[in-house]
Design a protein around this motif. Sequence first.
Motif, PDB file in Angstrom:
ATOM      1  N   LYS A 125       0.839  -1.194   0.000  1.00  0.00           N
ATOM      2  CA  LYS A 125       0.000   0.000   0.000  1.00  0.00           C
ATOM      3  C   LYS A 125       0.875   1.245   0.000  1.00  0.00           C
ATOM      4  O   LYS A 125       1.939   1.271   0.610  1.00  0.00           O
ATOM      5  N   PRO A 147      -0.653   6.912   3.536  1.00  0.00           N
ATOM      6  CA  PRO A 147      -1.759   7.878   3.468  1.00  0.00           C
ATOM      7  C   PRO A 147      -1.330   9.235   2.896  1.00  0.00           C
ATOM      8  O   PRO A 147      -2.105   9.888   2.208  1.00  0.00           O
ATOM      9  N   SER A 148      -0.095   9.645   3.142  1.00  0.00           N
ATOM     10  CA  SER A 148       0.367  10.946   2.631  1.00  0.00           C
ATOM     11  C   SER A 148       0.374  10.989   1.107  1.00  0.00           C
ATOM     12  O   SER A 148       0.217  12.053   0.513  1.00  0.00           O
ATOM     13  N   PHE A 154      -1.916   9.944  -0.750  1.00  0.00           N
ATOM     14  CA  PHE A 154      -3.291  10.240  -1.135  1.00  0.00           C
ATOM     15  C   PHE A 154      -3.746  11.625  -0.682  1.00  0.00           C
ATOM     16  O   PHE A 154      -4.725  12.147  -1.180  1.00  0.00           O
ATOM     17  N   LYS A 155      -3.013  12.213   0.279  1.00  0.00           N
ATOM     18  CA  LYS A 155      -3.432  13.481   0.873  1.00  0.00           C
ATOM     19  C   LYS A 155      -2.587  14.687   0.479  1.00  0.00           C
ATOM     20  O   LYS A 155      -3.072  15.802   0.481  1.00  0.00           O
ATOM     21  N   CYS A 195      -6.869   9.972  -7.965  1.00  0.00           N
ATOM     22  CA  CYS A 195      -5.829   9.003  -7.586  1.00  0.00           C
ATOM     23  C   CYS A 195      -5.111   8.440  -8.811  1.00  0.00           C
ATOM     24  O   CYS A 195      -5.019   7.224  -9.009  1.00  0.00           O
TER      25      CYS A 195
END
Length: 128
Positions: A33, A36-37, A39-40, A73
């Motif tokens: 994966k 998260p960063s 995606f943000k 994305c």
Amino acid sequence: MTKYEPLHDHLNACDKDVLPMTFKSIEKVIGAKLPPSAFKHRPWWSNSDIAHSHPRSWLSAGYETANVDMLGCQLVFRKKRQSAPPVGKVRPALGRFAHIYGAFKGMVAVASDTDLTAPAGEEWDAER
């Protein structure tokens, strides 16, 4: 071996000048994966921070990120240009700033009804 080495290998084996990918397809390539960063934060996809292994993976394979769509994305990996043209041949009006021409492409969006020549509201000495 770093987490992003499979991405480097994938890009290095690619013979395309432009390779669109989704974040999901990148996760398939690296077998893990994305954090998260990714995606943000748009800067996660920067082409300048070689201190981190993720941009080093695409930069060392001869690619740079472009058209990063955080909401969708997805992004495009684009072959890096080998060398910049001489300053005088880029756009003479840019003068000494020709080397940064296009550096912020895609980073800022201006609404179509915005008049960039309109005063910003502050009073200038000339108006007093």
